[in-house]
Design a protein around this motif. Structure first.
Motif, short mmCIF file in Angstrom:
data_model
loop_
_atom_site.label_atom_id
_atom_site.label_comp_id
_atom_site.label_asym_id
_atom_site.label_seq_id
_atom_site.Cartn_x
_atom_site.Cartn_y
_atom_site.Cartn_z
N GLN A 55 0.84 -1.19 0.00
CA GLN A 55 0.00 0.00 0.00
C GLN A 55 0.88 1.24 0.00
O GLN A 55 1.95 1.27 0.59
N GLN A 109 0.74 4.32 -4.88
CA GLN A 109 0.04 5.32 -5.71
C GLN A 109 -0.40 4.74 -7.04
O GLN A 109 -0.67 5.48 -7.99
N ASP A 119 -2.71 0.56 -4.45
CA ASP A 119 -3.62 1.57 -3.93
C ASP A 119 -4.98 1.51 -4.63
O ASP A 119 -6.01 1.84 -4.04
N HIS A 159 -6.75 -1.14 -2.81
CA HIS A 159 -7.12 -0.64 -1.48
C HIS A 159 -8.38 0.21 -1.53
O HIS A 159 -9.22 0.16 -0.62
N SER A 160 -8.54 1.00 -2.60
CA SER A 160 -9.72 1.85 -2.70
C SER A 160 -11.00 1.01 -2.77
O SER A 160 -12.02 1.37 -2.17
N GLN A 178 -3.24 11.50 -7.19
CA GLN A 178 -2.53 10.96 -6.04
C GLN A 178 -1.80 12.07 -5.28
O GLN A 178 -1.00 12.81 -5.84
#
Length: 349
Positions: A50, A53, A57, A60-61, A264
């Motif tokens: 994580q 960018q 990520d 993760h979103s 980002q």
């Protein structure tokens, strides 16, 4: 065993799950409705972890959004430096043993682990991003047409370059990154076959840091800019931050990957020089799989995302890009041509 469980508990706490979250419902989900009895989402990140960018990520979103929308718990786990295949298998098995459902491996590196663990936990749904070799009744292979978004990146680069010279930087010299290169090169040549294209891979193997070394990305970008390229496209995960940093510092264009890298925060200093990003909605795939499990109809088999589905594309967040009407029009036309079948994008350079 005690050490492994303790380690998992520590990771869960670090990633936002409190002791009260875990205690409120040992089985997770909504017991009254009976629709979901899992403990939540188990997410295992790819190399770079994580904060890359980019690829991780994006996953993760989707993890965050699913937890919020479906009101379920979850745990996300980082890879270790120089870890073995056995470490990956242990991570996936820990998540399944603890009752997380679905359990998702972010990246093709988890294929052997999921192949092995899925057999032991037939009632758990597993997902793997960027691999379609794991064939089982309780596994969903979440794969993307990266070459299509990369083709659009190539068109944008070719329409934007003033030097007639662009560059591609891949993190690791492997088939999935070859797809990014193939699409980009084809897109560039569709505009002008005379444009010169620099190409470089940072490492031959993932464990050598090709996806996790911004310094390697910066060095490669410096070399391509020095050679005369003025638009660089990377498919290098965390290493791509170095590509964007170097291009931005030299006031040249960079094209991001996987996430909309213009947005980002860690790259905000250079965003003016991020033309766009060839995105793939990994977060959406993570969300879709979790939704299917929570609703009692788990996805399985190969789930393929492309331009037509909207899960692959080219981001247009940069207002300077949107102001280039001829570039935008060319990218939009290329998108239509791919969706209609008029253009078939290659997957090998």
């Amino acid at each position: 065993m005690a050490v492994a469980v303790a380690a998992l508990a520590l990771v869960a706490t670090a990633c936002g799950e409190t002791s009260s979250d875990a205690a409120k419902d040992d089985d997770g989900g909504d017991k009254k409705s009976g629709a979901y009895q899992g403990k939540g989402i188990g997410l295992a990140y790819d190399i770079g972890g994580q904060g890359d960018q980019s690829f991780n990520d994006a996953a993760h979103s989707g993890y965050q959004r699913a937890r919020k929308d479906f009101k379920i718990d979850g745990v996300d786990m980082e890879p270790g430096d120089g870890e073995s295949s056995a470490d990956k298998t242990q991570r996936i098995e820990q998540l399944a043993r603890q009752g997380y459902d679905p359990v998702i491996g972010v990246g093709f590196i988890y294929a052997p682990a999921i192949q092995e663990v899925a057999k032991k936990y037939p009632d758990t749904t597993f997902g793997i991003v960027d691999d379609n070799t794991v064939q089982a009744e309780n596994v969903a292979d979440l794969v993307f047409h990266e070459e299509q978004g990369s083709y659009l990146a190539g068109v944008a680069a070719a329409k934007t370059t003033k030097a007639g010279h662009v560059g591609f930087i891949g993190g690791v010299d492997i088939p999935i990154i070859h797809k990014f290169e193939a699409g980009f090169v084809q897109g560039v040549k569709s505009v002008d076959p005379k444009i010169k294209i620099e190409r470089r891979y940072l490492t031959e193997k993932p464990e050598e840091g090709g996806f996790a070394s911004p310094d390697k990305g910066q060095d490669a970008a410096s070399g391509q800019l020095e050679a005369g390229a003025d638009v660089l496209y990377h498919a290098a995960g965390l290493s791509g931050q170095g590509v964007i940093q170097e291009a931005g510092s030299q006031k040249k264009w960079a094209i991001g990957v996987d996430s909309d890298q213009y947005r980002q925060k860690a790259l905000s200093k250079y965003r003016k020089h991020i033309l766009g990003s060839a995105f793939k909605d990994v977060g959406g795939a993570v969300y879709d799989l979790t939704k299917s499990v929570v609703r009692g109809k788990p996805m399985k088999g190969t789930q393929r995302y492309d331009l037509e589905s909207g899960r692959v594309g080219f981001s247009d967040s940069n207002p300077d890009y949107r102001a280039m009407k001829d570039v935008v029009a060319a990218v939009e036309q290329a998108k239509k041509d791919i969706i209609s079948g008029k253009v078939k994008v290659e997957i090998k350079p």
